[in-house]
Design a protein around this motif. Sequence first.
Motif, PDB file in Angstrom:
ATOM      1  N   UNK A  43       0.854  -1.195   0.000  1.00  0.00           N
ATOM      2  CA  UNK A  43       0.000   0.000   0.000  1.00  0.00           C
ATOM      3  C   UNK A  43       0.886   1.240   0.000  1.00  0.00           C
ATOM      4  N   UNK A  44       0.699   2.072  -1.039  1.00  0.00           N
ATOM      5  CA  UNK A  44       1.443   3.329  -1.139  1.00  0.00           C
ATOM      6  C   UNK A  44       0.457   4.487  -1.178  1.00  0.00           C
ATOM      7  N   UNK A  45       0.830   5.586  -0.555  1.00  0.00           N
ATOM      8  CA  UNK A  45       0.045   6.818  -0.611  1.00  0.00           C
ATOM      9  C   UNK A  45       0.856   7.830  -1.407  1.00  0.00           C
ATOM     10  N   UNK A  46       0.235   8.348  -2.449  1.00  0.00           N
ATOM     11  CA  UNK A  46       0.857   9.372  -3.280  1.00  0.00           C
ATOM     12  C   UNK A  46       0.165  10.697  -2.963  1.00  0.00           C
ATOM     13  N   UNK A  47       0.915  11.640  -2.428  1.00  0.00           N
ATOM     14  CA  UNK A  47       0.380  12.950  -2.058  1.00  0.00           C
ATOM     15  C   UNK A  47       0.795  13.929  -3.150  1.00  0.00           C
ATOM     16  N   UNK A  48      -0.175  14.321  -3.956  1.00  0.00           N
ATOM     17  CA  UNK A  48       0.098  15.145  -5.130  1.00  0.00           C
ATOM     18  C   UNK A  48      -0.451  16.551  -4.932  1.00  0.00           C
ATOM     19  N   UNK A  49       0.346  17.568  -5.290  1.00  0.00           N
ATOM     20  CA  UNK A  49      -0.210  18.913  -5.271  1.00  0.00           C
ATOM     21  C   UNK A  49      -1.466  18.903  -6.139  1.00  0.00           C
ATOM     22  N   UNK A  50      -2.368  19.800  -5.860  1.00  0.00           N
ATOM     23  CA  UNK A  50      -3.617  19.827  -6.628  1.00  0.00           C
ATOM     24  C   UNK A  50      -3.339  19.981  -8.125  1.00  0.00           C
ATOM     25  N   UNK A  51      -2.314  20.758  -8.460  1.00  0.00           N
ATOM     26  CA  UNK A  51      -1.957  20.948  -9.862  1.00  0.00           C
ATOM     27  C   UNK A  51      -1.459  19.641 -10.485  1.00  0.00           C
ATOM     28  N   UNK A  52      -0.630  18.896  -9.759  1.00  0.00           N
ATOM     29  CA  UNK A  52      -0.125  17.630 -10.275  1.00  0.00           C
ATOM     30  C   UNK A  52      -1.248  16.587 -10.345  1.00  0.00           C
ATOM     31  N   UNK A  53      -2.116  16.567  -9.352  1.00  0.00           N
ATOM     32  CA  UNK A  53      -3.254  15.649  -9.349  1.00  0.00           C
ATOM     33  C   UNK A  53      -4.108  15.884 -10.599  1.00  0.00           C
ATOM     34  N   UNK A  54      -4.270  17.152 -10.994  1.00  0.00           N
ATOM     35  CA  UNK A  54      -5.087  17.504 -12.159  1.00  0.00           C
ATOM     36  C   UNK A  54      -4.539  16.887 -13.446  1.00  0.00           C
ATOM     37  N   UNK A  55      -3.248  16.590 -13.481  1.00  0.00           N
ATOM     38  CA  UNK A  55      -2.658  15.951 -14.663  1.00  0.00           C
ATOM     39  C   UNK A  55      -3.208  14.549 -14.900  1.00  0.00           C
ATOM     40  N   UNK A  56      -3.797  13.928 -13.887  1.00  0.00           N
ATOM     41  CA  UNK A  56      -4.253  12.542 -13.970  1.00  0.00           C
ATOM     42  C   UNK A  56      -5.768  12.380 -14.080  1.00  0.00           C
ATOM     43  N   UNK A  57      -6.507  13.479 -14.005  1.00  0.00           N
ATOM     44  CA  UNK A  57      -7.963  13.375 -14.019  1.00  0.00           C
ATOM     45  C   UNK A  57      -8.562  14.288 -15.081  1.00  0.00           C
ATOM     46  N   UNK A  58      -9.774  13.966 -15.475  1.00  0.00           N
ATOM     47  CA  UNK A  58     -10.520  14.880 -16.329  1.00  0.00           C
ATOM     48  C   UNK A  58     -11.459  15.662 -15.430  1.00  0.00           C
ATOM     49  N   UNK A  59     -11.736  16.870 -15.798  1.00  0.00           N
ATOM     50  CA  UNK A  59     -12.635  17.691 -14.984  1.00  0.00           C
ATOM     51  C   UNK A  59     -11.912  18.319 -13.810  1.00  0.00           C
TER      52      UNK A  59
END
Length: 131
Positions: A43-59
């Motif tokens: 189990x890994x937790x990836x803590x992404x800045x909101x800007x980086x998280x946006x690179x992986x999602x639509x919307x």
Amino acid sequence: MIFVNLPVADRDRADAFYAALGFRRNDQFSDERCVSYSVEENIAVMLLTRERFADFVTGEVGDPAQATSVLNCLSAGSREEVDRLVATAIAAGGKPWLPAQDHGVMYGASFTDPDGNVWEVMWMDPSVVQG
């Protein structure tokens, strides 16, 4: 393996919080926009800045402080371990979430990280799990 990806407003604050929980930092998958922690072997937790998280999602990236969209639950080896992790999380800047629930053979409590991401911690009597 399970990778829990969470949006965070402040990467350094999130880094300090998850380090305080005793999780192991993985520098191989960490940079200025993301920090990775190993909770357990698989189990890994990836803590992404909101800007980086946006690179992986639509919307739009949801704000966990405004609305709960996921419940992450970790198992613990004892009731004391449940209470210890929740107390550690709160001391490190997290917030209590729901009151502890005691169902005799199952006990759980919960907290949010500083961004509002929900974590539950649960212990279940091993004799019940084994049947």
